[in-house]
Write a protein that holds these residues in place. Structure first.
Motif, short mmCIF file in Angstrom:
data_model
loop_
_atom_site.label_atom_id
_atom_site.label_comp_id
_atom_site.label_asym_id
_atom_site.label_seq_id
_atom_site.Cartn_x
_atom_site.Cartn_y
_atom_site.Cartn_z
N ASN A 119 84.23 -1.22 53.17
CA ASN A 119 83.21 -0.50 52.41
C ASN A 119 82.63 0.63 53.26
O ASN A 119 81.86 0.38 54.19
CB ASN A 119 82.11 -1.47 51.98
N GLY A 120 83.01 1.86 52.96
CA GLY A 120 82.55 2.99 53.75
C GLY A 120 82.22 4.20 52.90
O GLY A 120 82.26 4.15 51.67
N ILE A 121 81.88 5.30 53.57
CA ILE A 121 81.47 6.51 52.87
C ILE A 121 82.30 7.71 53.29
O ILE A 121 82.91 7.74 54.36
CB ILE A 121 79.97 6.84 53.12
N CYS A 122 82.30 8.69 52.42
CA CYS A 122 82.72 10.04 52.75
C CYS A 122 81.43 10.80 53.05
O CYS A 122 80.62 11.02 52.15
CB CYS A 122 83.47 10.68 51.59
N LEU A 123 81.22 11.16 54.30
CA LEU A 123 80.00 11.88 54.66
C LEU A 123 80.18 13.35 54.30
O LEU A 123 80.91 14.08 54.96
CB LEU A 123 79.70 11.75 56.15
N CYS A 124 79.54 13.77 53.21
CA CYS A 124 79.61 15.16 52.75
C CYS A 124 78.32 15.86 53.14
O CYS A 124 77.26 15.61 52.55
CB CYS A 124 79.83 15.22 51.24
N THR A 125 78.41 16.73 54.14
CA THR A 125 77.21 17.40 54.64
C THR A 125 76.59 18.31 53.59
O THR A 125 75.37 18.45 53.52
CB THR A 125 77.53 18.21 55.90
N GLY A 126 77.43 18.94 52.75
CA GLY A 126 76.92 19.84 51.74
C GLY A 126 76.16 19.13 50.65
O GLY A 126 75.11 19.60 50.21
N SER A 127 76.66 17.97 50.21
CA SER A 127 75.98 17.22 49.16
C SER A 127 74.67 16.65 49.68
O SER A 127 73.60 16.85 49.09
CB SER A 127 76.88 16.09 48.66
N LEU A 128 74.73 15.93 50.79
CA LEU A 128 73.53 15.29 51.33
C LEU A 128 72.53 16.32 51.85
O LEU A 128 71.32 16.10 51.80
CB LEU A 128 73.93 14.32 52.45
N GLY A 129 73.02 17.46 52.33
CA GLY A 129 72.15 18.46 52.93
C GLY A 129 71.27 19.19 51.95
O GLY A 129 70.32 19.87 52.36
N VAL A 130 71.56 19.07 50.66
CA VAL A 130 70.73 19.74 49.65
C VAL A 130 69.32 19.16 49.64
O VAL A 130 68.35 19.88 49.41
CB VAL A 130 71.39 19.62 48.26
N ARG A 131 69.20 17.87 49.91
CA ARG A 131 67.89 17.22 49.94
C ARG A 131 67.26 17.43 51.32
O ARG A 131 67.82 17.02 52.34
CB ARG A 131 68.01 15.73 49.66
N LEU A 132 66.08 18.02 51.33
CA LEU A 132 65.42 18.30 52.60
C LEU A 132 64.94 17.02 53.28
O LEU A 132 64.68 17.02 54.49
CB LEU A 132 64.24 19.25 52.36
N ASP A 133 64.82 15.92 52.52
CA ASP A 133 64.39 14.66 53.12
C ASP A 133 65.56 13.87 53.70
O ASP A 133 65.36 12.78 54.25
CB ASP A 133 63.62 13.79 52.11
N ASN A 134 66.78 14.39 53.60
CA ASN A 134 67.93 13.76 54.23
C ASN A 134 68.12 14.34 55.63
O ASN A 134 68.29 15.55 55.79
CB ASN A 134 69.20 13.99 53.42
N ASN A 135 68.11 13.48 56.64
CA ASN A 135 68.40 13.88 58.01
C ASN A 135 69.84 13.48 58.30
O ASN A 135 70.13 12.32 58.59
CB ASN A 135 67.43 13.19 58.98
#
Length: 393
Positions: free
Chosen positions: A269-285
């Motif tokens: 069980n893992g993720i695809c870390l997409c910087t562009g998707s997650l980076g849209v939210r300013l509360d995501n570090n």
């Protein structure tokens, strides 16, 4: 020394970007999927091996599946969903038999990724992908006319959406509609307005908690098999990472992702870390997320974005924008050395530029823009790795 396994996405024989183009860009492999097979049907071993042979004949490897679609009935747990889970498991077995080990998927309701402008004029003359919340409101309230849509927006958002609708020509309104629901590259479905509303109706009684429960049920069904087959799942985050059209989002924050790993701790069980998707939210570090989920990152989408007010964003060049790409690649590099593994990566999207401006392309997936992104990311990793070697002689 372990480096990112550099790939590009290839949509198959009809992709205007050829495998030869991808190889010349310096990739070791490709990310691909069997888009001609309808959602929910089994990916047969024969079809998988046909695609794999085409790729290998060009001197490349099929490193990652993106995506093996999750049927909507699984997300809503409606009629036939168990059959679709069984089909999914057979497809996973066939992929494992063919030697493909990383499987990307998403659990976004109805739509895969969403943009409102597929040819936004960037200041350097290239074309970029863009998301505008006022255009979403204009489509939702005044083109689709979704019942009770106004309850999801502030008065200011409704006014801005109304202004868009009032000033757009009929041609612009149709283009906006097509951009949102006609199907983007790699998306699982395309819709008419009537079909889209019908699909939305299926989610009337599904909130965040229920959709999350359905994803956990799905993961509990497939991860034991994936563990046995040594497959690695890579769940793509929501894109964009906040609700649209009244649909719930459950893979948008570190807290939501952690719930999935706490609920389903299986190694696959893992993720695809997409910087562009997650980076849209300013509360995501994203830097902290890389450290938090270091053992769960099975695939990387490296993309940069430039956010503006109202949650609007434009996809920028890979080393420019809100996201500190140096910090991202450096953290990933050190994780790979510590864990003694390479993580597959692709430069996610790219501007339409130079000669590609004259060509018909898949939005976000032109050859030259991705080549630029790959070159920048490769150079960044090269510098980081050289510094690491100096410190570890």
């Amino acid at each position: 020394m372990y480096l990112m396994n550099q790939t590009m996405r290839w949509y198959g024989p009809n992709d205007p970007v050829s495998l030869s183009d991808i190889r010349q860009a310096g990739c070791q492999g490709v990310v691909s999927a069997l888009h001609h097979i309808p959602n929910g049907e089994i990916w047969t071993l024969d079809e998988i091996q046909k695609r794999k042979k085409i790729i290998e004949n060009e001197g490349l490897e099929w490193n990652v599946v993106e995506s093996l679609p999750v049927h909507e009935a699984i997300k809503t747990q409606t009629e036939g969903f168990q059959i679709y889970i069984d089909n999914y498991k057979i497809s996973l077995q066939n992929l494992a038999h063919a030697g493909i080990k990383v499987i990307t998927y998403n659990f976004m309701p109805i739509l895969d990724w969403t943009r409102t402008n597929l040819s936004y004029s960037f200041e350097d003359g290239s074309k970029a992908l863009h998301f505008d919340t006022a255009e979403i409101v204009a489509f939702d309230m005044f083109i689709l006319k979704r019942p009770n849509a106004g309850n999801d927006y502030t008065e200011d958002e409704i006014i801005r959406g109304q202004n868009i609708f009032d000033t757009y020509s009929d041609e612009q309104k149709l283009q906006l509609q097509n951009n949102i629901i006609a199907g983007l590259p790699g998306s699982e479905e395309s819709f008419t307005l009537k079909e889209f509303q019908k699909a939305l109706d299926n989610y009337q009684n599904i909130d965040i908690q229920k959709l999350q429960k359905h994803l956990i049920h799905f993961l509990n069904a497939i991860t034991p098999l994936c563990d046995d087959l040594n497959l690695l799942l890579a769940l793509h985050p929501d894109d964009p990472p906040y609700p649209i059209f009244g649909l719930p989002r459950i893979v948008s924050t570190a807290t939501q992702i952690q719930v999935l790993f706490d609920s389903v701790p299986n190694k696959s069980n893992g993720i695809c870390l997409c910087t562009g998707s997650l980076g849209v939210r300013l509360d995501n570090n994203i830097g902290k997320m890389i450290e938090q989920f270091a053992n769960r990152i099975n695939f990387l989408h490296l993309r940069n974005i430039r956010s503006s007010q109202y949650n609007n964003f434009t996809e920028s060049n890979h080393l420019e924008g809100n996201i500190n790409m140096y910090d991202i690649v450096e953290r990933v590099f050190h994780i790979m050395q510590k864990q003694q593994r390479s993580i597959p990566m692709r430069p996610d999207h790219g501007h339409q530029m130079l000669d590609d401006l004259k060509k018909k392309i898949n939005p976000g997936y032109s050859a030259i823009g991705r080549l630029r992104g790959l070159a920048e990311l490769r150079g960044l990793e090269y510098g980081i790795s050289n510094n690491w070697k100096k410190d570890n002689i």
